[in-house]
Design an enzyme around this catalytic site. Structure first.
Site, PDB file in Angstrom:
ATOM      1  N   CYS A  33      -2.784  -0.032   7.364  1.00 28.86           N
ATOM      2  CA  CYS A  33      -2.004   1.202   7.264  1.00 28.86           C
ATOM      3  C   CYS A  33      -2.165   2.061   8.516  1.00 28.86           C
ATOM      4  O   CYS A  33      -1.197   2.667   8.984  1.00 28.86           O
ATOM      5  CB  CYS A  33      -2.392   1.973   6.014  1.00 28.86           C
ATOM      6  SG  CYS A  33      -1.917   1.076   4.505  1.00 28.86           S
TER       7      CYS A  33
ATOM      8  N   GLU B 169       0.842   3.943   1.727  1.00 29.70           N
ATOM      9  CA  GLU B 169       1.251   4.409   3.056  1.00 29.70           C
ATOM     10  C   GLU B 169       2.400   3.591   3.622  1.00 29.70           C
ATOM     11  O   GLU B 169       3.361   4.140   4.164  1.00 29.70           O
ATOM     12  CB  GLU B 169       0.076   4.338   4.045  1.00 29.70           C
ATOM     13  CG  GLU B 169      -1.120   5.164   3.667  1.00 29.70           C
ATOM     14  CD  GLU B 169      -2.192   4.357   2.939  1.00 29.70           C
ATOM     15  OE1 GLU B 169      -1.866   3.658   1.951  1.00 29.70           O
ATOM     16  OE2 GLU B 169      -3.357   4.431   3.344  1.00 29.70           O
TER      17      GLU B 169
ATOM     18  N   CYS C 172      -6.542   2.228   5.547  1.00 38.33           N
ATOM     19  CA  CYS C 172      -7.188   0.980   5.946  1.00 38.33           C
ATOM     20  C   CYS C 172      -6.663   0.563   7.329  1.00 38.33           C
ATOM     21  O   CYS C 172      -5.767   1.201   7.882  1.00 38.33           O
ATOM     22  CB  CYS C 172      -6.886  -0.096   4.904  1.00 38.33           C
ATOM     23  SG  CYS C 172      -5.171  -0.688   4.949  1.00 38.33           S
TER      24      CYS C 172
ATOM     25  N   HIS D 208       0.857  -1.183   0.000  1.00 33.00           N
ATOM     26  CA  HIS D 208       0.000   0.000   0.000  1.00 33.00           C
ATOM     27  C   HIS D 208       0.893   1.232   0.000  1.00 33.00           C
ATOM     28  O   HIS D 208       2.017   1.211   0.530  1.00 33.00           O
ATOM     29  CB  HIS D 208      -0.878   0.032   1.250  1.00 33.00           C
ATOM     30  CG  HIS D 208      -1.995  -0.943   1.238  1.00 33.00           C
ATOM     31  ND1 HIS D 208      -3.156  -0.740   1.943  1.00 33.00           N
ATOM     32  CD2 HIS D 208      -2.154  -2.134   0.614  1.00 33.00           C
ATOM     33  CE1 HIS D 208      -3.979  -1.754   1.765  1.00 33.00           C
ATOM     34  NE2 HIS D 208      -3.379  -2.625   0.964  1.00 33.00           N
TER      35      HIS D 208
END
Length: 169
Positions: free
Chosen positions: A86, A55, A83, A53
């Site tokens: 993260c 992040e 999410c 991801h």
């Protein structure tokens, strides 16, 4: 443009890179003392890894840049509400401020489903700024998923056509 909008625009630039690769267009940058020290975009499809991801990759880069896992004087800018995975990494890395664009009503854990970054039961909490460049952050995602659905529909139509053609041969 104010400071948050300027840095969010950089995160949007990262999201556009993801879009060009066929990835869900989410981008992130981390700012330390007024400078961008990390930038990343989603790469799950490219890497076939659930953890790539934007992040998380930006957090890794920022830790390397600072030389510490503690990102105490940083701000994370991300185009979509983080999410649970993260949000956990944000808490673990001690990022004090998170600025995001669009809410994620299906998986967002900053404001939408949970408020993980502001849960006093954790040993760290974050200041959160939501809705920065929300229209641009939301529309890139809307456009991406609209195009993805159209491509899937076209593939389905072509498969059906091919099946009909093969059946008549």
């Amino acid at each position: 443009m104010n400071e948050h909008q300027i840095f969010m625009q950089h995160a949007l630039d990262e999201a556009k890179k993801a879009y060009a690769l066929g990835e869900v267009p989410i981008g992130a940058v981390i700012v330390y003392k007024g400078d961008i020290i990390a930038r990343a975009h989603n790469l799950r499809e490219t890497t076939q890894s659930a953890t790539t991801h934007a992040e998380l990759m930006a957090i890794e880069q920022a830790c390397e840049a600072i030389g510490s896992w503690r990102l105490e004087e940083t701000t994370l800018y991300v185009t979509l509400e983080p999410c649970p995975m993260c949000a956990g990494a944000i808490l673990q890395s001690r990022i004090p401020t998170v600025v995001y664009g669009a809410r994620d009503i299906k998986a967002g854990c900053v404001d939408s489903l949970y408020r993980l970054l502001n849960d006093s039961r954790f040993n760290h909490e974050c200041d959160v700024v939501e809705g920065v460049l929300v229209d641009a952050c939301g529309s890139i995602l809307t456009d991406f998923f609209r195009e993805l659905r159209a491509r899937k529909k076209e593939v389905k139509r072509l498969r059906k056509l091919l099946e009909q053609q093969n059946a008549s041969d």
